[in-house]
Scaffold this motif. Structure first.
Motif, mmCIF file in Angstrom:
data_model
loop_
_atom_site.group_PDB
_atom_site.id
_atom_site.type_symbol
_atom_site.label_atom_id
_atom_site.label_comp_id
_atom_site.label_asym_id
_atom_site.label_seq_id
_atom_site.Cartn_x
_atom_site.Cartn_y
_atom_site.Cartn_z
ATOM 1 N N THR A 19 -31.478 -27.093 -25.043
ATOM 2 C CA THR A 19 -29.838 -26.588 -25.366
ATOM 3 C C THR A 19 -29.154 -27.793 -25.239
ATOM 4 O OG1 THR A 19 -29.518 -26.285 -23.055
ATOM 5 C CG2 THR A 19 -30.122 -24.312 -24.383
ATOM 6 N N SER A 20 -28.196 -28.036 -26.105
ATOM 7 C CA SER A 20 -27.487 -29.468 -26.077
ATOM 8 C C SER A 20 -26.230 -29.366 -27.213
ATOM 9 C CB SER A 20 -28.378 -30.632 -26.373
ATOM 10 O OG SER A 20 -28.840 -30.757 -27.816
ATOM 11 N N THR A 21 -25.373 -30.326 -27.315
ATOM 12 C CA THR A 21 -24.651 -30.659 -28.529
ATOM 13 C C THR A 21 -25.472 -31.235 -29.407
ATOM 14 O OG1 THR A 21 -24.024 -32.789 -27.589
ATOM 15 C CG2 THR A 21 -22.866 -31.170 -26.896
ATOM 16 N N PRO A 22 -25.154 -30.837 -30.690
ATOM 17 C CA PRO A 22 -25.801 -31.451 -31.831
ATOM 18 C C PRO A 22 -25.795 -33.171 -31.678
ATOM 19 C CG PRO A 22 -24.242 -29.769 -32.755
ATOM 20 C CD PRO A 22 -23.900 -29.958 -31.105
ATOM 21 N N SER A 23 -24.495 -33.798 -31.261
ATOM 22 C CA SER A 23 -24.532 -35.141 -31.138
ATOM 23 C C SER A 23 -25.786 -35.786 -30.216
ATOM 24 C CB SER A 23 -23.382 -35.601 -30.422
ATOM 25 O OG SER A 23 -22.038 -35.242 -31.355
ATOM 26 N N PHE A 24 -25.901 -34.844 -29.223
ATOM 27 C CA PHE A 24 -27.262 -35.482 -28.221
ATOM 28 C C PHE A 24 -28.407 -35.333 -28.920
ATOM 29 C CE2 PHE A 24 -30.623 -34.793 -24.904
ATOM 30 C CZ PHE A 24 -30.201 -35.807 -24.238
ATOM 31 N N GLN A 69 -28.707 -35.515 -32.639
ATOM 32 C CA GLN A 69 -28.633 -36.519 -33.310
ATOM 33 C C GLN A 69 -28.970 -37.786 -32.892
ATOM 34 O OE1 GLN A 69 -24.957 -36.587 -35.366
ATOM 35 N NE2 GLN A 69 -25.675 -37.166 -37.220
ATOM 36 N N MET A 70 -28.672 -38.195 -31.400
ATOM 37 C CA MET A 70 -28.917 -39.569 -30.805
ATOM 38 C C MET A 70 -30.387 -39.742 -30.591
ATOM 39 S SD MET A 70 -28.126 -40.807 -27.095
ATOM 40 C CE MET A 70 -29.422 -39.822 -26.341
ATOM 41 N N CYS A 71 -31.081 -38.365 -30.403
ATOM 42 C CA CYS A 71 -32.440 -38.488 -30.058
ATOM 43 C C CYS A 71 -33.393 -38.794 -31.227
ATOM 44 C CB CYS A 71 -32.959 -37.181 -29.262
ATOM 45 S SG CYS A 71 -32.247 -37.012 -27.597
ATOM 46 N N PRO A 114 -24.309 -30.228 -38.023
ATOM 47 C CA PRO A 114 -24.746 -30.839 -39.290
ATOM 48 C C PRO A 114 -25.914 -30.410 -40.112
ATOM 49 C CG PRO A 114 -24.057 -32.520 -38.020
ATOM 50 C CD PRO A 114 -24.334 -31.560 -37.241
ATOM 51 N N ALA A 115 -25.880 -29.876 -41.292
ATOM 52 C CA ALA A 115 -26.995 -29.275 -42.019
ATOM 53 C C ALA A 115 -28.081 -30.293 -41.726
ATOM 54 C CB ALA A 115 -26.889 -29.019 -43.418
ATOM 55 N N SER A 116 -27.741 -31.851 -42.073
ATOM 56 C CA SER A 116 -28.646 -32.620 -41.975
ATOM 57 C C SER A 116 -29.337 -33.003 -40.758
ATOM 58 C CB SER A 116 -28.157 -33.983 -42.082
ATOM 59 O OG SER A 116 -27.217 -34.475 -41.160
ATOM 60 N N VAL A 117 -28.797 -32.614 -39.357
ATOM 61 C CA VAL A 117 -29.394 -32.596 -38.260
ATOM 62 C C VAL A 117 -30.582 -31.378 -38.057
ATOM 63 C CG1 VAL A 117 -29.249 -32.187 -35.675
ATOM 64 C CG2 VAL A 117 -27.502 -33.915 -37.150
ATOM 65 N N ALA A 118 -30.176 -30.131 -38.277
ATOM 66 C CA ALA A 118 -30.803 -28.987 -38.532
ATOM 67 C C ALA A 118 -32.066 -29.268 -39.260
ATOM 68 C CB ALA A 118 -30.127 -27.810 -38.923
#
Length: 502
Positions: free
Chosen positions: A238-243, A245-247, A272-276
């Protein structure tokens, strides 16, 4: 309350199971229960008002979970305050909440100013004799369980009250409708003063799982973070998408690093769809869920699993359908429900809706109301529904989400304008791919003696650092002779956005 009863049951049936783990300490269910009983007994002896809120100060220590549970066992709501919050803001929270007691888990001295507040160090209470608290005294039903302070447009934070009933409805939803199994290891990335942490903390404890926490130091040192992740055995992320994305910037963030990872749950900002897509490619055994909800409606109220079909069909992901006991209505400027596919303001109704802001009757009346006999909240978010799915389109006003934190741009503007080096200022969000990447401060400077702009920027940032958390301080500073205005005398934010985003 069911949640507390289940934690007690885990303490009795699986006493040695780890409830909480961070880089320095571990806590079993038996220790969590016993230590929270000791502290709850102490709290019941304190001469503070009935149901008076208690501030719990610290970072990711096990004592934070002990303190939360102790407060509600003693019949008091708690206010989580992270050590990253500036002292000035902590003082505002103390005064706004009228809290009479602060539990200091930080190991450091807390500046409480001239507030009439007692300070207890829960760490010093090990080994005390205790008796079982009476469940009749536990926080329950519509009594306030916790209060989370969010950004306020007046320059002052405002406390969102979440009841035991609100929380139980949310926790039941997560444990029943998501692929969360008993005994799972949950990642806890968000500080406890940020309501995203509730998405992992209480579903984890209700299901007898282990909360694996990420400290601020670990986030600042990715090498240490990834070494720890390798040993974590995390099942639920569980996290924000930003975290995430950083990983993902590190190629080692994959199934090989976290072979037991089965569930990603995101909230706090746009996914973002790209992160998913990247997550699904790197973690073939894991399922990805997108959720939506404001603090005022208990973390999240909608969800959707991001499947390959969803990714093929949508460039901007939907945030899903409502949880049980909840209805979402889209209304127009006249307060009337709109048709499917039409845009408007997102209204949330049902069991998740807060009772309002602590001590702020006027603000509560503006945002909370009754809709078709159910409690309702005006989110100020724009969106539309299509085939039962909600689509989030951003804020109707100047409130934004940045890296999962909800921020009132007006609050930053208020504080930046207090600086002796600033004549006037406007905050502009910088977007990349429909997502806010950082904040820009457009400033008309006051008279000063600095030779270089970076010196002026450093001085303004220093002023802001004493009143605002780091995540609210703009990354980029732009200096102009004047702020452009529209024909009707308002700040021309559209023009400013175009000028500074080039």
């Amino acid at each position: 309350m069911k949640l507390i009863e289940l934690i007690k049951n885990h303490a009795q049936t699986q006493p040695d199971t780890l409830a909480f783990v961070n880089e320095e300490a571990k806590l079993t269910y038996q220790e969590l229960w016993t230590k929270s009983e000791i502290l709850a007994n102490r709290l019941q002896k304190e001469t503070i008002g009935d149901a008076s809120p208690i501030i719990v100060y610290g970072h990711m220590q096990p004592e934070m979970a002990i303190s939360f549970l102790a407060c509600v066992k003693a019949g008091h709501p708690y206010i989580p305050v992270d050590t990253s919050i500036p002292a000035d803001r902590v003082l505002k929270i103390i005064k706004s909440s009228k809290a009479e007691l602060l539990l200091n888990n930080s190991g450091n001295t807390v500046d409480t100013g001239d507030a009439l507040i007692s300070v207890i160090d829960p760490i010093q209470m090990d080994g005390a004799v205790h008796h079982e608290t009476n469940p009749e005294n536990w926080v329950k039903d519509d009594q306030t369980f916790y209060i989370i302070y969010t950004s306020g447009s007046t320059g002052n934070p405002k406390g969102v009250q979440i009841s035991a009933r609100n929380l139980q409805s949310f926790t039941d939803w997560i444990t029943n409708d998501f692929p969360v199994e008993n005994g799972h290891v949950f990642l806890n990335q968000a500080p406890f003063s940020f309501d995203l942490s509730v998405m992992d903390l209480y579903p984890c404890l209700q299901s007898g799982g282990t909360l694996w926490t990420v400290t601020k130091d670990m986030i600042n040192r990715p090498k240490i973070l990834f070494e720890a992740l390798k040993e974590s055995n995390i099942n639920v992320w569980t996290s924000t998408p930003s975290f995430a994305q950083m990983c993902l910037m590190d190629p080692s963030f994959s199934e090989e690093l976290l072979p037991d990872l089965r569930v990603f749950m995101f909230c706090g900002e746009t996914l973002p769809a790209s992160v998913a897509k990247q997550l699904k490619e790197r973690f073939s055994k894991a399922r990805v869920f997108n959720t939506y909800g404001p603090t005022e409606a208990t973390v999240a109220v909608t969800s959707i699993e991001v499947t390959d079909e969803i990714l093929e069909h949508y460039s901007s992901l939907p945030v899903g359908s409502e949880k049980p006991e909840t209805e979402i209505v889209i209304i127009n400027e006249d307060g009337e429900a709109v048709k499917d596919g039409e845009k408007g303001e997102i209204i949330i109704t049902g069991a998740s809706v807060s009772k309002g802001y602590l001590g702020e009757a006027e603000l509560t009346e503006k945002a909370f109301f009754t809709y078709n006999g159910a409690p309702a909240y005006r989110t100020g978010d724009a969106g539309y529904k299509e085939n039962g799915q909600l689509f989030f389109l951003g804020r109707l006003d100047f409130q934004i989400k940045l890296h999962g934190y909800r921020i009132e741009l007006e609050e930053i503007e208020y504080h930046i304008n207090q600086s002796q080096y600033v004549q006037s200022a406007v905050i502009i969000p910088f977007y990349r791919e429909d997502k806010i990447e950082y904040l820009i401060a457009v400033i008309v400077p006051a008279k000063h003696d600095f030779e270089k702009e970076y010196q002026l920027t450093s001085a303004i940032k220093k002023d802001l650092g004493s009143t605002l958390p780091a995540y609210m301080i703009p990354r980029k500073f732009v200096y102009q002779e004047e702020i452009p205005m529209t024909a009707n005398g308002k700040i021309d934010r559209k023009r400013l956005k175009e000028e500074v985003s080039i």
